[in-house]
Design a protein around this motif. Structure first.
Motif, PDB file in Angstrom:
ATOM      1  N   UNK A  40       1.131  54.826 -25.060  1.00  0.00           N
ATOM      2  CA  UNK A  40       1.142  53.454 -24.717  1.00  0.00           C
ATOM      3  C   UNK A  40       2.577  52.935 -25.078  1.00  0.00           C
ATOM      4  N   UNK A  41       3.011  51.991 -24.264  1.00  0.00           N
ATOM      5  CA  UNK A  41       4.228  51.462 -24.420  1.00  0.00           C
ATOM      6  C   UNK A  41       4.118  49.953 -24.551  1.00  0.00           C
ATOM      7  N   UNK A  42       4.942  49.305 -25.319  1.00  0.00           N
ATOM      8  CA  UNK A  42       4.995  47.924 -25.216  1.00  0.00           C
ATOM      9  C   UNK A  42       5.401  47.299 -23.810  1.00  0.00           C
ATOM     10  N   UNK A  43       4.675  46.160 -23.715  1.00  0.00           N
ATOM     11  CA  UNK A  43       4.809  45.500 -22.414  1.00  0.00           C
ATOM     12  C   UNK A  43       5.801  44.301 -22.594  1.00  0.00           C
ATOM     13  N   UNK A  44       6.350  44.135 -23.501  1.00  0.00           N
ATOM     14  CA  UNK A  44       7.392  43.120 -23.779  1.00  0.00           C
ATOM     15  C   UNK A  44       6.781  41.638 -23.185  1.00  0.00           C
ATOM     16  N   UNK A  45       5.174  41.243 -23.346  1.00  0.00           N
ATOM     17  CA  UNK A  45       4.922  39.877 -23.397  1.00  0.00           C
ATOM     18  C   UNK A  45       5.032  39.566 -24.570  1.00  0.00           C
ATOM     19  N   UNK A  46       4.492  37.975 -24.782  1.00  0.00           N
ATOM     20  CA  UNK A  46       4.540  37.161 -25.940  1.00  0.00           C
ATOM     21  C   UNK A  46       3.844  38.110 -27.123  1.00  0.00           C
ATOM     22  N   UNK A  47       4.529  37.961 -28.413  1.00  0.00           N
ATOM     23  CA  UNK A  47       3.856  38.821 -29.602  1.00  0.00           C
ATOM     24  C   UNK A  47       2.841  37.686 -30.245  1.00  0.00           C
TER      25      UNK A  47
END
Length: 113
Positions: free
Chosen positions: A1-8
Motif C-alpha cells: 500500500x502506498x500513501x496517496x498524498x491526500x489530506x492527512x
C-alpha cells in the motif's frame, strides 16, 4: 500500500511529527501531547491503528524490535508526505487571512458594487 498524498488526519500528522525522532508506541503518546501543547491526547488504540496504517503506506518503519518494544522512525517518503501536508496547512491558513482583514460579507459587497 502506498500513501496517496491526500489530506492527512490530525492523528496521522502528529504521529509523523513525533516520529521525526525514533520512538516506541508508549513514548509517542506523551510526545504527541507535548508537541501539540496538550491539544491532542491520543489513546493507545487510536495510536496503534494509525501506526499500522502509516507503516503499510511506507511512511514509517520499525527501527528496532526487541520483541517487547517496537521503535518506529519516519521514512524519507514519510518526511516528504509530512512536508507536503505542512505546506497544505500553511496555504489554508494563508487563504483564511480574509478573516483577520474584516467581515467576508462586507468585502464581497464592496466588490459587487
Amino acid at each position: 500500500m502506498e500513501y496517496n498524498s491526500g489530506p492527512m488526519t490530525e492523528a496521522m500528522y502528529y504521529v509523523l511529527l513525533a516520529l521525526m525522532n525514533p520512538n516506541d508506541r508508549y513514548s509517542l503518546m506523551n510526545v504527541i501531547t507535548e508537541i501539540s501543547h496538550g491539544r491532542v491526547n491520543m489513546g493507545s488504540g487510536t495510536l496503534y491503528g494509525v501506526l499500522v496504517r502509516i507503516q503499510k503506506s511506507g511512511l514509517i518503519t520499525l527501527s528496532e524490535d526487541d520483541g517487547r518494544r517496537k521503535n518506529y522512525i519516519i521514512t524519507n517518503e514519510g518526511k516528504e508526505a509530512l512536508q507536503s501536508e505542512y505546506n497544505r496547512l500553511v496555504a489554508l491558513v494563508n487563504d483564511g487571512i480574509i478573516l483577520k482583514e474584516g467581515d467576508l460579507n462586507e468585502s464581497t459587497k464592496t466588490e459587487t458594487k
